[in-house]
Design a protein around this motif. Sequence first.
Motif, PDB file in Angstrom:
ATOM      1  N   VAL A  12      49.441 -12.487  82.948  1.00 13.87           N
ATOM      2  CA  VAL A  12      49.982 -11.143  83.054  1.00 13.87           C
ATOM      3  C   VAL A  12      50.365 -10.863  84.499  1.00 13.87           C
ATOM      4  O   VAL A  12      49.937 -11.558  85.418  1.00 13.87           O
ATOM      5  CB  VAL A  12      48.988 -10.063  82.575  1.00 13.87           C
ATOM      6  CG1 VAL A  12      48.652 -10.254  81.103  1.00 13.87           C
ATOM      7  CG2 VAL A  12      47.719 -10.100  83.420  1.00 13.87           C
ATOM      8  N   GLN A  13      51.158  -9.829  84.688  1.00 17.50           N
ATOM      9  CA  GLN A  13      51.517  -9.387  86.028  1.00 17.50           C
ATOM     10  C   GLN A  13      50.472  -8.412  86.562  1.00 17.50           C
ATOM     11  O   GLN A  13      49.709  -7.816  85.797  1.00 17.50           O
ATOM     12  CB  GLN A  13      52.885  -8.721  86.021  1.00 17.50           C
ATOM     13  CG  GLN A  13      54.029  -9.669  85.701  1.00 17.50           C
ATOM     14  CD  GLN A  13      55.379  -9.001  85.801  1.00 17.50           C
ATOM     15  OE1 GLN A  13      55.520  -7.803  85.564  1.00 17.50           O
ATOM     16  NE2 GLN A  13      56.388  -9.775  86.163  1.00 17.50           N
ATOM     17  N   SER A  14      50.443  -8.262  87.872  1.00 17.91           N
ATOM     18  CA  SER A  14      49.532  -7.307  88.493  1.00 17.91           C
ATOM     19  C   SER A  14      49.690  -5.933  87.856  1.00 17.91           C
ATOM     20  O   SER A  14      50.799  -5.467  87.611  1.00 17.91           O
ATOM     21  CB  SER A  14      49.802  -7.205  89.990  1.00 17.91           C
ATOM     22  OG  SER A  14      49.514  -8.415  90.651  1.00 17.91           O
ATOM     23  N   ASN A  83      41.699  -3.858  82.619  1.00 23.17           N
ATOM     24  CA  ASN A  83      42.857  -3.055  82.989  1.00 23.17           C
ATOM     25  C   ASN A  83      43.107  -3.157  84.485  1.00 23.17           C
ATOM     26  O   ASN A  83      42.234  -3.564  85.245  1.00 23.17           O
ATOM     27  CB  ASN A  83      42.643  -1.590  82.602  1.00 23.17           C
ATOM     28  CG  ASN A  83      42.459  -1.384  81.117  1.00 23.17           C
ATOM     29  OD1 ASN A  83      43.073  -2.069  80.300  1.00 23.17           O
ATOM     30  ND2 ASN A  83      41.617  -0.414  80.758  1.00 23.17           N
ATOM     31  N   SER A  84      44.294  -2.764  84.909  1.00 23.16           N
ATOM     32  CA  SER A  84      44.667  -2.782  86.326  1.00 23.16           C
ATOM     33  C   SER A  84      44.353  -4.123  86.966  1.00 23.16           C
ATOM     34  O   SER A  84      43.764  -4.205  88.047  1.00 23.16           O
ATOM     35  CB  SER A  84      43.949  -1.648  87.071  1.00 23.16           C
ATOM     36  OG  SER A  84      44.267  -0.389  86.517  1.00 23.16           O
ATOM     37  N   GLU A  88      43.437 -11.438  92.326  1.00 25.82           N
ATOM     38  CA  GLU A  88      42.103 -11.954  92.580  1.00 25.82           C
ATOM     39  C   GLU A  88      41.222 -12.015  91.335  1.00 25.82           C
ATOM     40  O   GLU A  88      40.120 -12.569  91.378  1.00 25.82           O
ATOM     41  CB  GLU A  88      41.391 -11.149  93.681  1.00 25.82           C
ATOM     42  CG  GLU A  88      41.422  -9.649  93.463  1.00 25.82           C
ATOM     43  CD  GLU A  88      42.533  -8.966  94.245  1.00 25.82           C
ATOM     44  OE1 GLU A  88      42.262  -7.933  94.880  1.00 25.82           O
ATOM     45  OE2 GLU A  88      43.672  -9.469  94.224  1.00 25.82           O
ATOM     46  N   ASP A  89      41.687 -11.453  90.225  1.00 22.27           N
ATOM     47  CA  ASP A  89      40.981 -11.578  88.958  1.00 22.27           C
ATOM     48  C   ASP A  89      41.283 -12.908  88.268  1.00 22.27           C
ATOM     49  O   ASP A  89      40.660 -13.227  87.248  1.00 22.27           O
ATOM     50  CB  ASP A  89      41.355 -10.433  88.009  1.00 22.27           C
ATOM     51  CG  ASP A  89      40.891  -9.078  88.512  1.00 22.27           C
ATOM     52  OD1 ASP A  89      39.756  -8.974  89.018  1.00 22.27           O
ATOM     53  OD2 ASP A  89      41.677  -8.107  88.384  1.00 22.27           O
ATOM     54  N   THR A  90      42.219 -13.666  88.792  1.00 28.39           N
ATOM     55  CA  THR A  90      42.584 -14.953  88.212  1.00 28.39           C
ATOM     56  C   THR A  90      41.388 -15.899  88.227  1.00 28.39           C
ATOM     57  O   THR A  90      40.790 -16.149  89.270  1.00 28.39           O
ATOM     58  CB  THR A  90      43.748 -15.581  88.975  1.00 28.39           C
ATOM     59  OG1 THR A  90      44.908 -14.760  88.831  1.00 28.39           O
ATOM     60  CG2 THR A  90      44.062 -16.973  88.441  1.00 28.39           C
ATOM     61  N   SER A 123      49.626 -12.657  88.078  1.00 27.85           N
ATOM     62  CA  SER A 123      50.637 -12.937  89.083  1.00 27.85           C
ATOM     63  C   SER A 123      50.993 -11.676  89.856  1.00 27.85           C
ATOM     64  O   SER A 123      50.936 -10.560  89.329  1.00 27.85           O
ATOM     65  CB  SER A 123      51.890 -13.521  88.443  1.00 27.85           C
ATOM     66  OG  SER A 123      52.452 -12.617  87.505  1.00 27.85           O
ATOM     67  N   SER A 124      51.384 -11.853  91.114  1.00 32.06           N
ATOM     68  CA  SER A 124      51.764 -10.730  91.951  1.00 32.06           C
ATOM     69  C   SER A 124      53.241 -10.429  91.825  1.00 32.06           C
ATOM     70  O   SER A 124      54.015 -11.225  91.262  1.00 32.06           O
ATOM     71  CB  SER A 124      51.407 -11.014  93.411  1.00 32.06           C
ATOM     72  OG  SER A 124      52.082 -12.163  93.867  1.00 32.06           O
TER      73      SER A 124
END
Length: 124
Positions: A12-14, A83-84, A88-90, A123-124
């Motif tokens: 997912v995207q940021s 959520n959100s 860094e959650d990767t 991803s950012s």
Amino acid sequence: QVQLVESGGGSVQSGGSLRLSCVASGYTDSRHSMAWFRQAPGKEREGVATINSVGTTTYAASVKGRFTISRDNAKSTLYLQMNSLKPEDTAMYYCAARSGISWLSLSPLYYTDWGQGTQVTVSS
């Protein structure tokens, strides 16, 4: 014979959201604590959130306000709503459990049963 199977990971995207699930089987005691951990390559496994059989929860400071752990005892399923999401959650996310006790812990040493993991990439 205890088995934990995770699902729901993905890319997912940021700022996006994902919901992870963990189906547990083989438990003979209704009293068991469950938790989510994550581990990025080259880093230590860290506790994310944990919940006991009556719904008491605790979270790592890095995810408070963004992640929610829950469980459906009738379906023997653990969830993690994320959520959100941030890059860094990767990490690889793992489901863990310990039967016969209702204490909570974010230490991996506390848990006796583990799932195979599901990958989350932000991803950012």
